[in-house]
Write a protein that holds these residues in place. Structure first.
Motif, PDB file in Angstrom:
ATOM      1  N   GLN A  41       0.825  -1.216   0.000  1.00 54.89           N
ATOM      2  CA  GLN A  41       0.000   0.000   0.000  1.00 54.89           C
ATOM      3  C   GLN A  41       0.861   1.269   0.000  1.00 54.89           C
ATOM      4  N   THR A  42       1.297   1.629  -1.186  1.00 51.49           N
ATOM      5  CA  THR A  42       2.193   2.776  -1.343  1.00 51.49           C
ATOM      6  C   THR A  42       1.525   3.947  -2.060  1.00 51.49           C
ATOM      7  N   HIS A  43       0.186   3.960  -2.103  1.00 50.96           N
ATOM      8  CA  HIS A  43      -0.559   5.013  -2.825  1.00 50.96           C
ATOM      9  C   HIS A  43      -0.286   4.954  -4.328  1.00 50.96           C
ATOM     10  N   ASP A  69      -1.488  -1.489  -4.291  1.00 54.36           N
ATOM     11  CA  ASP A  69      -2.567  -0.963  -3.447  1.00 54.36           C
ATOM     12  C   ASP A  69      -3.889  -1.668  -3.722  1.00 54.36           C
ATOM     13  N   ILE A  82      -7.298  -5.228   2.925  1.00 57.67           N
ATOM     14  CA  ILE A  82      -6.889  -3.831   2.777  1.00 57.67           C
ATOM     15  C   ILE A  82      -7.018  -3.150   4.134  1.00 57.67           C
ATOM     16  N   THR A  84      -7.053   0.418   6.330  1.00 58.19           N
ATOM     17  CA  THR A  84      -7.362   1.827   6.094  1.00 58.19           C
ATOM     18  C   THR A  84      -7.597   2.590   7.392  1.00 58.19           C
ATOM     19  N   CYS A  87      -8.285   6.677   4.393  1.00 57.10           N
ATOM     20  CA  CYS A  87      -8.343   6.247   2.994  1.00 57.10           C
ATOM     21  C   CYS A  87      -9.559   5.334   2.837  1.00 57.10           C
ATOM     22  N   HIS A 104      -7.204  -0.142  -2.004  1.00 55.34           N
ATOM     23  CA  HIS A 104      -6.924   0.954  -1.075  1.00 55.34           C
ATOM     24  C   HIS A 104      -6.948   2.219  -1.926  1.00 55.34           C
ATOM     25  N   GLY A 109      -4.494   7.084  -4.754  1.00 57.34           N
ATOM     26  CA  GLY A 109      -5.089   5.969  -5.498  1.00 57.34           C
ATOM     27  C   GLY A 109      -6.315   6.425  -6.275  1.00 57.34           C
TER      28      GLY A 109
END
Ligand SMILES: [Zn+2]
Length: 229
Positions: A41-43, A69, A82, A84, A87, A104, A109
């Protein structure tokens, strides 16, 4: 085949899962910890197509799915997780149980349209039809509580407009992430009646983690998987 989908609040929480590494009991269903898949999950807008070898990614010494993501799978009893806190999590699935996706979709994203990317990959990889797909948009920060800098605001609105997606915003410098995801799913071919919105703001709700409110490092757990009956 049936699809099990879950959009969580603060319990069970991600930090406890990482500490205990034991099976999750959710709504009476036991989700084996070694069947979970967790991404870095690195955007990004990278949607990873899972293989059986991805089960357990992000647990023990099995690395997370790098960069991604989102993920898609057609493998039974593999659960895409996922995490959050503000987000927005998005779950998409074919009601036949043919394939599922978990995303995500935070500011970046969403700016990059990871939701549209996932729908495209569900079509390409599993021959899903967009008009058959169901989607759930989970809890995230609402537009009223999500004020950003003029630069970030302009980048976001411009990026969506360039994709042909209406970039509505309730007011200047406030980003409507959940509404933008909804419009991206429509743009990808989903039917309005097949998209369910939780309309929960994590910032407002004490029973949810909110990074903007608390600076918390803990996260909601959201997951989806195909159950082999
Ligand atoms: Zn709010």
């Amino acid at each position: 085949m049936r699809v099990f989908s879950y959009l969580g609040n603060a319990r069970p929480d991600y930090r406890s899962l990482m500490r205990e590494q034991i099976d999750l009991l959710i709504e009476g269903v036991s989700i084996p910890v070694n069947r979970l898949v967790i991404a870095e999950q690195t955007h990004s807008k990278l949607v990873h197509q899972c293989t059986a070898a991805d089960c357990g990614a992000g647990l023990g010494d099995h690395p997370q799915i790098a960069v991604a993501d989102g993920f898609i799978t057609d493998i039974p009893n593999q659960y895409l997780l996922i995490r959050t806190a503000d987000c927005t999590p998005v779950l998409i699935y074919d009601p036949s149980g043919k394939a599922v996706a978990a995303l995500h979709s935070g500011r970046e994203g969403t700016r990059k349209n990871i939701a549209g990317q996932a729908v495209e990959q569900l079509v390409e990889s599993y021959s899903c039809k967009p008009q058959d797909l169901l989607a759930v948009i989970g809890a995230g920060i609402c537009a009223e509580h999500y004020e950003v800098s003029p630069q970030i605001y302009d980048d976001f609105i411009t990026s969506l407009a360039q994709m042909g997606i209406e970039a509505q915003s309730p007011r200047y410098r406030h980003l409507d992430i959940q509404g933008s995801i909804y419009r991206q799913l429509i743009h990808a071919g989903l039917l309005p009646g097949n998209i369910h919105e939780h309309e929960i703001c994590t910032f407002e709700r004490e029973d949810y983690f909110s990074f903007r409110r608390d600076g918390t490092h803990n996260r909601q757990i959201n997951l989806i998987g195909i159950q082999d009956e």
